[in-house]
Design a protein around this motif. Structure first.
Motif, PDB file in Angstrom:
ATOM      1  N   VAL A 164       0.814  -1.262   0.109  1.00 47.60           N
ATOM      2  CA  VAL A 164      -0.106  -0.368  -0.078  1.00 47.60           C
ATOM      3  C   VAL A 164       0.500   1.311   0.232  1.00 47.60           C
ATOM      4  O   VAL A 164       0.825   1.907  -0.327  1.00 47.60           O
ATOM      5  CB  VAL A 164      -0.528   0.019   1.238  1.00 47.60           C
ATOM      6  CG1 VAL A 164      -0.414   0.189   2.487  1.00 47.60           C
ATOM      7  CG2 VAL A 164      -2.224   0.883   1.249  1.00 47.60           C
ATOM      8  N   ASP A 165       2.376   1.040   0.238  1.00 49.61           N
ATOM      9  CA  ASP A 165       2.901   2.217   0.591  1.00 49.61           C
ATOM     10  C   ASP A 165       3.366   3.301  -1.465  1.00 49.61           C
ATOM     11  O   ASP A 165       3.288   4.118  -1.209  1.00 49.61           O
ATOM     12  CB  ASP A 165       4.670   1.695   0.860  1.00 49.61           C
ATOM     13  CG  ASP A 165       3.775   1.851   2.811  1.00 49.61           C
ATOM     14  OD1 ASP A 165       2.995   2.034   3.063  1.00 49.61           O
ATOM     15  OD2 ASP A 165       5.284   0.519   2.951  1.00 49.61           O
ATOM     16  N   LEU A 166       2.562   2.175  -1.867  1.00 50.66           N
ATOM     17  CA  LEU A 166       3.618   2.350  -3.329  1.00 50.66           C
ATOM     18  C   LEU A 166       2.500   3.068  -4.071  1.00 50.66           C
ATOM     19  O   LEU A 166       2.698   3.966  -4.972  1.00 50.66           O
ATOM     20  CB  LEU A 166       3.827   0.948  -3.917  1.00 50.66           C
ATOM     21  CG  LEU A 166       4.842  -0.109  -3.547  1.00 50.66           C
ATOM     22  CD1 LEU A 166       4.445  -1.288  -4.424  1.00 50.66           C
ATOM     23  CD2 LEU A 166       5.784   0.711  -4.111  1.00 50.66           C
ATOM     24  N   MET A 167       1.074   3.008  -3.211  1.00 53.48           N
ATOM     25  CA  MET A 167       0.049   4.274  -3.712  1.00 53.48           C
ATOM     26  C   MET A 167      -0.221   5.108  -2.812  1.00 53.48           C
ATOM     27  O   MET A 167      -1.454   5.650  -2.765  1.00 53.48           O
ATOM     28  CB  MET A 167      -1.011   2.575  -3.806  1.00 53.48           C
ATOM     29  CG  MET A 167      -1.022   2.446  -5.578  1.00 53.48           C
ATOM     30  SD  MET A 167      -2.355   0.686  -5.327  1.00 53.48           S
ATOM     31  CE  MET A 167      -1.857  -0.306  -4.057  1.00 53.48           C
ATOM     32  N   SER A 168       0.860   5.275  -1.689  1.00 51.15           N
ATOM     33  CA  SER A 168      -0.258   6.309  -1.013  1.00 51.15           C
ATOM     34  C   SER A 168       0.036   8.019  -1.524  1.00 51.15           C
ATOM     35  O   SER A 168       1.277   8.114  -2.007  1.00 51.15           O
ATOM     36  CB  SER A 168       1.776   6.281   0.557  1.00 51.15           C
ATOM     37  OG  SER A 168       2.056   7.110  -0.218  1.00 51.15           O
ATOM     38  N   PRO A 169      -0.422   8.802  -0.942  1.00 54.87           N
ATOM     39  CA  PRO A 169      -0.912   9.939  -1.077  1.00 54.87           C
ATOM     40  C   PRO A 169       1.010  10.358  -1.370  1.00 54.87           C
ATOM     41  O   PRO A 169       1.689  11.761  -2.042  1.00 54.87           O
ATOM     42  CB  PRO A 169      -1.268  11.000  -0.031  1.00 54.87           C
ATOM     43  CG  PRO A 169      -2.137   9.853   0.723  1.00 54.87           C
ATOM     44  CD  PRO A 169      -1.287   8.935   0.955  1.00 54.87           C
ATOM     45  N   GLU A 170       2.260  10.735  -0.532  1.00 48.82           N
ATOM     46  CA  GLU A 170       3.430  10.874  -0.702  1.00 48.82           C
ATOM     47  C   GLU A 170       3.285  10.208  -1.967  1.00 48.82           C
ATOM     48  O   GLU A 170       4.711  11.391  -2.563  1.00 48.82           O
ATOM     49  CB  GLU A 170       4.087  10.389   0.766  1.00 48.82           C
ATOM     50  CG  GLU A 170       3.926  10.718   2.315  1.00 48.82           C
ATOM     51  CD  GLU A 170       2.850  10.306   2.781  1.00 48.82           C
ATOM     52  OE1 GLU A 170       1.922   9.019   1.913  1.00 48.82           O
ATOM     53  OE2 GLU A 170       3.095   9.942   3.905  1.00 48.82           O
ATOM     54  N   VAL A 171       3.382   8.593  -2.530  1.00 48.62           N
ATOM     55  CA  VAL A 171       4.116   8.788  -3.494  1.00 48.62           C
ATOM     56  C   VAL A 171       3.341  10.090  -5.001  1.00 48.62           C
ATOM     57  O   VAL A 171       3.614  10.761  -5.648  1.00 48.62           O
ATOM     58  CB  VAL A 171       3.568   7.649  -3.896  1.00 48.62           C
ATOM     59  CG1 VAL A 171       4.369   6.911  -5.362  1.00 48.62           C
ATOM     60  CG2 VAL A 171       5.376   6.728  -2.903  1.00 48.62           C
ATOM     61  N   LEU A 172       1.561   9.557  -4.996  1.00 47.67           N
ATOM     62  CA  LEU A 172       0.878  10.088  -5.777  1.00 47.67           C
ATOM     63  C   LEU A 172       1.159  11.915  -5.571  1.00 47.67           C
ATOM     64  O   LEU A 172       0.837  12.209  -6.921  1.00 47.67           O
ATOM     65  CB  LEU A 172      -0.410   9.907  -5.252  1.00 47.67           C
ATOM     66  CG  LEU A 172      -0.396   8.552  -5.333  1.00 47.67           C
ATOM     67  CD1 LEU A 172      -2.388   8.032  -5.395  1.00 47.67           C
ATOM     68  CD2 LEU A 172      -0.242   7.540  -6.865  1.00 47.67           C
ATOM     69  N   LEU A 173       1.595  12.502  -4.821  1.00 45.02           N
ATOM     70  CA  LEU A 173       1.739  13.844  -4.614  1.00 45.02           C
ATOM     71  C   LEU A 173       3.466  14.043  -4.960  1.00 45.02           C
ATOM     72  O   LEU A 173       3.798  15.464  -4.483  1.00 45.02           O
ATOM     73  CB  LEU A 173       1.103  14.669  -3.425  1.00 45.02           C
ATOM     74  CG  LEU A 173      -0.239  14.079  -2.939  1.00 45.02           C
ATOM     75  CD1 LEU A 173      -0.431  14.755  -1.580  1.00 45.02           C
ATOM     76  CD2 LEU A 173      -1.428  15.943  -4.139  1.00 45.02           C
ATOM     77  N   SER A 174       4.060  12.827  -5.718  1.00 41.82           N
ATOM     78  CA  SER A 174       5.781  13.763  -5.131  1.00 41.82           C
ATOM     79  C   SER A 174       6.288  14.382  -5.890  1.00 41.82           C
ATOM     80  O   SER A 174       5.597  13.928  -7.298  1.00 41.82           O
ATOM     81  CB  SER A 174       6.737  12.420  -4.903  1.00 41.82           C
ATOM     82  OG  SER A 174       6.133  11.699  -6.799  1.00 41.82           O
TER      83      SER A 174
END
Length: 438
Positions: free
Chosen positions: A170-180
């Protein structure tokens, strides 16, 4: 029926959050001896009201907000008739600036506490079920349309996110990733290390209706339940069978099975099956939808952790304030042009759709907790007519020692109301347009 369930969850969630928010203002005002004339969940017209002491408690017919009316305060009601006289001791304007500041922060504080408590409770009650990185990388990922868009390929094993290790799928689709910004995945592709860049506007692509999915785990599978009378049943498929080949094409993973059968819709096909170590040849009539009629039992080993109160408090608080940070980052991307306002701004219709057409209490409270933190953040923005606008003017008064005139505050409220009504109108129009016409 699904629409009614969506609407019911939206109304219940907003009523809880708005009621608690306005209660924060009311309790703070009463604690400092201010007179609270009205407390309402929902906007007029009023459908129910009851007077208790000096305060009328009511429910409005429009469940998209609420308000408290505090004597001697220039608020969204723009009732300034009493401001020409000398302030009475129980009025908002008669109290010290620090007390007025606490009153205006009351709703925001209560929403933050509500969001934190909800996330702590969910973590404590439900524990945490997740797919570990090592389990994911046994077979890699399936790159769906959005994954392929950024350069991922099916079978890739994701090693890190922007040079940092991760623990869960789930870390791969976290907001941190999507908003990076300038983020990337490091992947193992057939033994070679490859860097896959994450576009700065990647989160915007999730608003495109014509793009389907990002990534999912790549899994071997076996046959689960077989539907009685289905093509699978008629062809002799049994629970526990494993496909070795379909239509002459080798099949190991579920994505391979789906890819092959999608090309064989409506056809009569041969399949090679492993049944308890014995090879069998079966024949099936594929439906026009590309199905056989069985449930795929995907072979994934999830980990589960039941957290105690202390750990739940840490994780729940992190998730709550993480929601605020993600909104700050998203707002920044709107201003830089990386994110389209029409795709990121959600009105009541989109929020109802987020709740979904089935009633799931875990999901309801998770979304309500998220909305509570978003409501706190949005209300803290320094816009007149929002709590943050009052906080801005009161902070100026405390620092400078000079109070803005009532006329200035009245005009600021008018400007703020026009701005907020414009944003609300755009959000509702955008909801309707994107839901039915796009």
């Amino acid at each position: 029926m699904e629409g009614l369930i969506m609407a019911a969850q939206l109304i219940l969630g907003l009523s809880i959050l708005v009621g608690l928010h306005e209660l924060g203002h009311l309790l703070a005002a009463k604690a400092f001896g201010m007179r609270v004339e009205k407390y309402s969940i929902g906007f007029p017209p009023k459908i129910w009201g009851k007077q208790f002491g000096e305060t009328e408690y009511s429910i409005g017919a429009i469940p998209l907000g609420g308000f408290v009316k505090i004597s001697g305060m220039v608020d969204e009601s723009l009732d300034t008739a009493s401001l020409s006289s000398e302030p009475e001791p129980w009025e908002f304007r008669a109290k010290p600036a620090w007390q007025r500041l606490i009153v205006m922060m009351g709703g925001i504080i209560v929403n933050v506490i509500t969001g934190v408590v909800i996330f702590i409770a969910l973590t404590l009650v439900n524990g945490e079920s997740y797919l570990p990185k090592q389990e994911l990388n046994k077979n890699g990922i399936v790159a769906l349309e959005l994954g392929q868009y950024i350069g991922l390929e099916t079978g890739d094993k994701i090693l890190d996110i922007s040079g940092k290790d991760y623990e869960k799928f789930v870390d791969l689709m976290s907001p941190e990733v999507l908003l990076s910004t300038d983020g990337y995945f490091t992947v193992d592709r057939n033994g070679n290390t490859v860097k896959v860049n994450i576009p700065n506007d990647f989160i915007d692509k999730f608003g495109d209706k014509d793009r389907k999915g990002f990534i999912e785990p790549r899994t071997p599978f076996k046959v689960g339940d077989v539907s009685v009378g289905s093509a699978a049943d008629k062809g002799g498929l049994e629970t526990g069978d494993k496909f070795l080949a379909l239509g002459g094409a080798p099949v190991t993973y579920f994505d391979e099975f789906k890819s092959v059968i999608d090309t064989l819709k409506g056809q009569l096909i041969n399949a090679t099956i492993d049944r308890s170590g014995e090879r069998k040849e079966l024949t099936f009539q594929v439906s026009d939808e590309g199905t056989l009629g069985f449930v795929a039992d995907r072979e994934l080993n999830y980990s589960f952790v039941q957290h105690g109160l202390g750990k739940s408090m840490v994780l729940g608080t992190e998730k709550a304030f993480g929601t605020v940070w993600h909104n700050i980052v998203a707002l920044g991307k709107i201003f830089t042009g990386d994110v389209s306002p029409s795709k990121s701004l959600a009105g009541p219709i989109k929020i109802a759709q987020i709740f979904g057409g089935t009633w799931n209490w875990n999901r309801f409270w998770d979304i309500t907790g998220m909305l509570s933190m978003i409501l706190a953040f949005m209300n803290f923005l320094p816009i007149p007519a929002l709590d943050g606008g009052h906080v801005m003017f009161l902070s100026y008064e405390i620092v400078s020692g000079r109070k803005p005139s009532d006329k200035f505050l009245e005009n600021a409220q008018k400007i703020g109301m026009i701005l907020l009504l414009g944003i609300m109108g755009f959000a509702i129009f955008n909801d309707v347009y994107t839901s039915w016409f796009n």
